[in-house]
Design an enzyme around this catalytic site. Structure first.
Site, mmCIF file in Angstrom:
data_model
loop_
_atom_site.group_PDB
_atom_site.id
_atom_site.type_symbol
_atom_site.label_atom_id
_atom_site.label_comp_id
_atom_site.label_asym_id
_atom_site.label_seq_id
_atom_site.Cartn_x
_atom_site.Cartn_y
_atom_site.Cartn_z
ATOM 1 N N HIS A 42 0.769 -1.107 0.138
ATOM 2 C CA HIS A 42 0.087 0.054 -0.049
ATOM 3 C C HIS A 42 0.744 1.311 0.046
ATOM 4 O O HIS A 42 0.261 2.320 -0.135
ATOM 5 C CB HIS A 42 -1.071 0.019 1.277
ATOM 6 C CG HIS A 42 -1.814 -1.182 1.267
ATOM 7 N ND1 HIS A 42 -2.810 -1.479 0.506
ATOM 8 C CD2 HIS A 42 -1.572 -2.394 2.085
ATOM 9 C CE1 HIS A 42 -3.269 -2.550 0.852
ATOM 10 N NE2 HIS A 42 -2.819 -3.243 1.569
ATOM 11 N N HIS A 43 2.240 1.061 0.044
ATOM 12 C CA HIS A 43 2.930 2.388 0.331
ATOM 13 C C HIS A 43 4.190 2.319 -0.758
ATOM 14 O O HIS A 43 5.288 1.828 -0.158
ATOM 15 C CB HIS A 43 3.517 2.462 1.900
ATOM 16 C CG HIS A 43 3.976 3.714 2.275
ATOM 17 N ND1 HIS A 43 5.330 4.156 1.950
ATOM 18 C CD2 HIS A 43 3.615 4.581 2.776
ATOM 19 C CE1 HIS A 43 5.442 5.273 2.626
ATOM 20 N NE2 HIS A 43 4.219 5.606 3.147
ATOM 21 N N PHE A 44 3.940 2.513 -1.978
ATOM 22 C CA PHE A 44 2.558 3.072 -2.662
ATOM 23 C C PHE A 44 2.429 1.928 -3.659
ATOM 24 O O PHE A 44 3.624 1.262 -4.291
ATOM 25 C CB PHE A 44 2.921 4.289 -2.986
ATOM 26 C CG PHE A 44 3.063 5.345 -2.043
ATOM 27 C CD1 PHE A 44 1.830 5.792 -1.356
ATOM 28 C CD2 PHE A 44 4.254 5.784 -1.648
ATOM 29 C CE1 PHE A 44 2.045 6.949 -0.416
ATOM 30 C CE2 PHE A 44 4.346 6.774 -0.838
ATOM 31 C CZ PHE A 44 3.476 7.296 -0.185
ATOM 32 N N VAL A 49 7.799 2.695 -1.414
ATOM 33 C CA VAL A 49 8.776 3.372 -0.664
ATOM 34 C C VAL A 49 8.498 2.786 0.776
ATOM 35 O O VAL A 49 7.588 2.698 1.251
ATOM 36 C CB VAL A 49 8.334 4.836 -0.825
ATOM 37 C CG1 VAL A 49 9.369 5.607 0.209
ATOM 38 C CG2 VAL A 49 8.702 5.383 -2.310
#
Lengths: 139, 150
Positions: A42-44, A49
């Site tokens: 989810h990041h990203f 990252v």
């Protein structure tokens, strides 16, 4: 080796291996960043990252190791934290923590994170307090 | 774990403030073992505040811009957070240009401050580089009480 683990050994992140340890003075460790870390889902989605706060948690864990002593430390405050470059899958982060001050109840530590020759994050001060002592203002 | 630390957006004034909420559960995986039992790591309390800030930026810019954390001037924890507590994040934009924003904020639980941070400096980057804007729009709709979206 890792000095801090979550209850499930999961994400809050510490480090993979200590390479130098002088309790009360300094510590150096390595943290690998594999693409399998769940945070990358989810990041990203379009640009993985490592969240900066997880790097900060690694610095804090290493700061606790550098502080040394018989009792556990908790991170009480941070000052002057800078994230200079993205850290992503495949990176190997070298963390350094140096004790800069303190007394029997607190320890202040400066920390740096590097990937290769590049400094990716710095913390001017990580203030540690003894985990089994009352919080300031709550005693 | 899913790296989404915001469950609901409770109030939002574009380009000014946001209040967001996160419920914590013992079923989550991030708890840190301490002499006082499992506690929320400092960094994740700070991240919850920063995620509230990035929702404020995204919604304020119609999902064109997203915040990437560059620096934190100072952050202080005031007490531990135990499993089951409900966090309330309140972030305020102190200044904002097309390229960067500076925010301050607090995290409270049970009416008590658990963390405060000042000088949260974020780069504002093209949101499309990081995620599908349609996805973040749908999620913003849900977080603001809009219910499921097709």
């Amino acid at each position: 080796m890792s000095t801090t683990r979550t209850a499930t050994g999961a994400v809050a992140g510490a480090f993979d291996r200590i390479v130098e340890l002088e309790p009360g003075r300094r510590a150096v460790a390595v943290r690998n960043i594999p693409h399998t870390l769940p945070c990358f889902d989810h990041h990203f989605p379009r640009f993985p990252v490592l969240p900066g706060v997880l790097l900060l948690e690694s610095m804090a864990a290493l700061a606790k190791a550098a502080a040394g002593g018989e009792r556990a430390w908790r991170l009480a405050s941070v000052r002057g934290v800078r994230f200079k470059h993205f850290v992503g899958p495949g990176d190997q982060v070298h963390l350094t923590a140096e004790v800069t001050g303190g007394n029997r109840h607190t320890t202040e530590v400066r920390a740096t994170a590097r990937v290769g020759d590049r400094v990716v994050a710095t913390a001017r001060a990580l203030a540690l307090a003894l985990a089994d002592e009352p919080w300031e203002g709550t005693a | 774990m899913r790296f989404h630390l915001i469950d609901r957006i409770e109030t939002l004034t574009p380009r000014e403030t946001i209040t967001a909420r996160k419920v914590t559960s013992v079923d989550e995986t991030y708890w840190q073992a301490t002499p006082n039992g499992p506690v929320l790591p400092f960094g994740l309390a700070l991240e919850a505040l920063c995620q509230a800030a990035t929702w404020l930026i995204m919604i304020s810019t119609d999902h064109r811009l997203r915040a990437a954390l560059l620096a934190v001037g100072e952050a202080t924890a005031h007490r531990d957070v135990a499993p089951g507590e409900v966090l309330s994040m309140h972030a305020t934009i102190e200044s904002m240009t097309g390229e960067a924003a500076i925010l301050d904020g607090t995290v409270t639980a049970g009416g008590e401050r658990v963390l405060e941070a000042t000088g949260i400096l974020c780069a504002l980057i093209d949101a499309e580089r990081l995620d599908d804007p349609d996805h973040t729009r749908r999620m913003a709709h849900q977080l603001q009480g809009g219910g499921p979206v097709g």
